[in-house]
Motif scaffolding. Structure first.
Motif, PDB file in Angstrom:
ATOM      1  N   LEU A  36       0.827  -1.207   0.000  1.00  0.00           N
ATOM      2  CA  LEU A  36       0.000   0.000   0.000  1.00  0.00           C
ATOM      3  C   LEU A  36       0.860   1.255   0.000  1.00  0.00           C
ATOM      4  N   ASN A  37       2.096   1.137   0.438  1.00  0.00           N
ATOM      5  CA  ASN A  37       3.011   2.274   0.462  1.00  0.00           C
ATOM      6  C   ASN A  37       3.897   2.339  -0.772  1.00  0.00           C
ATOM      7  N   ASN A  38       3.606   1.507  -1.758  1.00  0.00           N
ATOM      8  CA  ASN A  38       4.402   1.470  -2.972  1.00  0.00           C
ATOM      9  C   ASN A  38       4.313   2.789  -3.715  1.00  0.00           C
ATOM     10  N   ALA A  39       5.408   3.217  -4.294  1.00  0.00           N
ATOM     11  CA  ALA A  39       5.427   4.469  -5.056  1.00  0.00           C
ATOM     12  C   ALA A  39       4.524   4.398  -6.287  1.00  0.00           C
ATOM     13  N   GLU A  40       4.336   3.198  -6.794  1.00  0.00           N
ATOM     14  CA  GLU A  40       3.468   3.011  -7.958  1.00  0.00           C
ATOM     15  C   GLU A  40       2.021   2.922  -7.480  1.00  0.00           C
ATOM     16  N   THR A  41       1.240   3.922  -7.802  1.00  0.00           N
ATOM     17  CA  THR A  41      -0.150   3.971  -7.351  1.00  0.00           C
ATOM     18  C   THR A  41      -0.935   2.746  -7.788  1.00  0.00           C
ATOM     19  N   LEU A  54     -10.105 -11.366   0.108  1.00  0.00           N
ATOM     20  CA  LEU A  54      -9.753 -12.342   1.136  1.00  0.00           C
ATOM     21  C   LEU A  54     -10.841 -12.612   2.165  1.00  0.00           C
ATOM     22  N   ASN A  55     -11.822 -11.749   2.292  1.00  0.00           N
ATOM     23  CA  ASN A  55     -12.895 -11.944   3.277  1.00  0.00           C
ATOM     24  C   ASN A  55     -12.305 -12.186   4.667  1.00  0.00           C
ATOM     25  N   ASN A  56     -11.476 -11.222   5.091  1.00  0.00           N
ATOM     26  CA  ASN A  56     -10.748 -11.339   6.350  1.00  0.00           C
ATOM     27  C   ASN A  56     -10.854 -10.005   7.083  1.00  0.00           C
ATOM     28  N   ASN A  57     -11.132 -10.034   8.382  1.00  0.00           N
ATOM     29  CA  ASN A  57     -11.320  -8.793   9.143  1.00  0.00           C
ATOM     30  C   ASN A  57     -10.090  -7.896   9.137  1.00  0.00           C
ATOM     31  N   LEU A  58      -8.897  -8.476   9.270  1.00  0.00           N
ATOM     32  CA  LEU A  58      -7.679  -7.666   9.235  1.00  0.00           C
ATOM     33  C   LEU A  58      -7.527  -6.996   7.873  1.00  0.00           C
ATOM     34  N   ALA A  59      -7.809  -7.733   6.814  1.00  0.00           N
ATOM     35  CA  ALA A  59      -7.724  -7.164   5.466  1.00  0.00           C
ATOM     36  C   ALA A  59      -8.697  -5.997   5.322  1.00  0.00           C
ATOM     37  N   PHE A  60      -9.900  -6.146   5.855  1.00  0.00           N
ATOM     38  CA  PHE A  60     -10.884  -5.073   5.763  1.00  0.00           C
ATOM     39  C   PHE A  60     -10.449  -3.848   6.559  1.00  0.00           C
ATOM     40  N   GLU A  61      -9.809  -4.051   7.708  1.00  0.00           N
ATOM     41  CA  GLU A  61      -9.309  -2.926   8.499  1.00  0.00           C
ATOM     42  C   GLU A  61      -8.209  -2.180   7.748  1.00  0.00           C
ATOM     43  N   ILE A  62      -7.372  -2.915   7.065  1.00  0.00           N
ATOM     44  CA  ILE A  62      -6.306  -2.295   6.275  1.00  0.00           C
ATOM     45  C   ILE A  62      -6.914  -1.472   5.142  1.00  0.00           C
ATOM     46  N   ILE A  63      -7.943  -2.009   4.510  1.00  0.00           N
ATOM     47  CA  ILE A  63      -8.622  -1.281   3.423  1.00  0.00           C
ATOM     48  C   ILE A  63      -9.232   0.013   3.961  1.00  0.00           C
ATOM     49  N   LYS A  64      -9.862  -0.079   5.128  1.00  0.00           N
ATOM     50  CA  LYS A  64     -10.446   1.139   5.724  1.00  0.00           C
ATOM     51  C   LYS A  64      -9.362   2.181   5.970  1.00  0.00           C
ATOM     52  N   GLY A  65      -8.209   1.752   6.419  1.00  0.00           N
ATOM     53  CA  GLY A  65      -7.109   2.673   6.645  1.00  0.00           C
ATOM     54  C   GLY A  65      -6.620   3.316   5.355  1.00  0.00           C
ATOM     55  N   ALA A  66      -6.707   2.580   4.255  1.00  0.00           N
ATOM     56  CA  ALA A  66      -6.274   3.111   2.963  1.00  0.00           C
ATOM     57  C   ALA A  66      -7.182   4.234   2.481  1.00  0.00           C
ATOM     58  N   CYS A  67      -8.359   4.340   3.063  1.00  0.00           N
ATOM     59  CA  CYS A  67      -9.277   5.435   2.695  1.00  0.00           C
ATOM     60  C   CYS A  67      -8.711   6.798   3.085  1.00  0.00           C
ATOM     61  N   LYS A  68      -7.647   6.802   3.889  1.00  0.00           N
ATOM     62  CA  LYS A  68      -7.009   8.051   4.312  1.00  0.00           C
ATOM     63  C   LYS A  68      -5.729   8.334   3.530  1.00  0.00           C
ATOM     64  N   ASP A  69      -5.436   7.514   2.526  1.00  0.00           N
ATOM     65  CA  ASP A  69      -4.223   7.691   1.727  1.00  0.00           C
ATOM     66  C   ASP A  69      -4.255   9.046   1.029  1.00  0.00           C
ATOM     67  N   GLN A  70      -3.088   9.636   0.859  1.00  0.00           N
ATOM     68  CA  GLN A  70      -3.006  10.939   0.202  1.00  0.00           C
ATOM     69  C   GLN A  70      -3.361  10.867  -1.278  1.00  0.00           C
ATOM     70  N   ARG A  71      -3.212   9.704  -1.873  1.00  0.00           N
ATOM     71  CA  ARG A  71      -3.491   9.546  -3.309  1.00  0.00           C
ATOM     72  C   ARG A  71      -4.966   9.217  -3.505  1.00  0.00           C
ATOM     73  N   SER A  72      -5.647  10.043  -4.249  1.00  0.00           N
ATOM     74  CA  SER A  72      -7.086   9.844  -4.459  1.00  0.00           C
ATOM     75  C   SER A  72      -7.383   8.512  -5.135  1.00  0.00           C
ATOM     76  N   GLU A  73      -6.511   8.066  -6.025  1.00  0.00           N
ATOM     77  CA  GLU A  73      -6.721   6.799  -6.717  1.00  0.00           C
ATOM     78  C   GLU A  73      -6.727   5.638  -5.732  1.00  0.00           C
ATOM     79  N   VAL A  74      -5.899   5.729  -4.718  1.00  0.00           N
ATOM     80  CA  VAL A  74      -5.824   4.678  -3.694  1.00  0.00           C
ATOM     81  C   VAL A  74      -7.051   4.749  -2.801  1.00  0.00           C
ATOM     82  N   ARG A  75      -7.467   5.945  -2.448  1.00  0.00           N
ATOM     83  CA  ARG A  75      -8.645   6.094  -1.561  1.00  0.00           C
ATOM     84  C   ARG A  75      -9.888   5.486  -2.193  1.00  0.00           C
ATOM     85  N   VAL A  76     -10.067   5.615  -3.479  1.00  0.00           N
ATOM     86  CA  VAL A  76     -11.288   5.122  -4.108  1.00  0.00           C
ATOM     87  C   VAL A  76     -11.181   3.660  -4.524  1.00  0.00           C
ATOM     88  N   ALA A  77      -9.973   3.104  -4.477  1.00  0.00           N
ATOM     89  CA  ALA A  77      -9.794   1.692  -4.878  1.00  0.00           C
ATOM     90  C   ALA A  77     -10.520   0.812  -3.876  1.00  0.00           C
TER      91      ALA A  77
END
Length: 77
Positions: A36-41, A54-77
């Motif tokens: 998620l921190n890769n330079a390539e968006t 993956l249907n995994n709670n930890l994976a879903f928490e990580i996805i929720k955290g990605a909603c705060k990424d500075q890159r808009s493309e990542v936030r909407v992914a």
């Protein structure tokens, strides 16, 4: 997978098909999280999609955290 390089190699397929994400397992969550921190968006976006398959709670928490990424493309992914 053994390491982030292996996961990155799978996600780097130019023409991905429906079988691409079947190779990713819950064991790959730490590697996907690091991508998620890769330079390539686009790589971060694929990591998010892979986490979502993956249907995994930890994976879903990580996805929720990605909603705060500075890159808009990542936030909407």
């Amino acid at each position: 997978m053994e390491n982030t390089h292996d996961v990155k190699s799978i996600l780097s397929q130019i023409e991905p098909d429906e079988n691409l994400f079947k190779k990713i397992t819950e064991d790959d969550i730490p590697q996907l999280q690091s991508l998620l921190n890769n330079a390539e968006t686009w790589m971060s976006m694929r990591a998010i999609f892979a986490l979502g398959t993956l249907n995994n709670n930890l994976a879903f928490e990580i996805i929720k955290g990605a909603c705060k990424d500075q890159r808009s493309e990542v936030r909407v992914a």
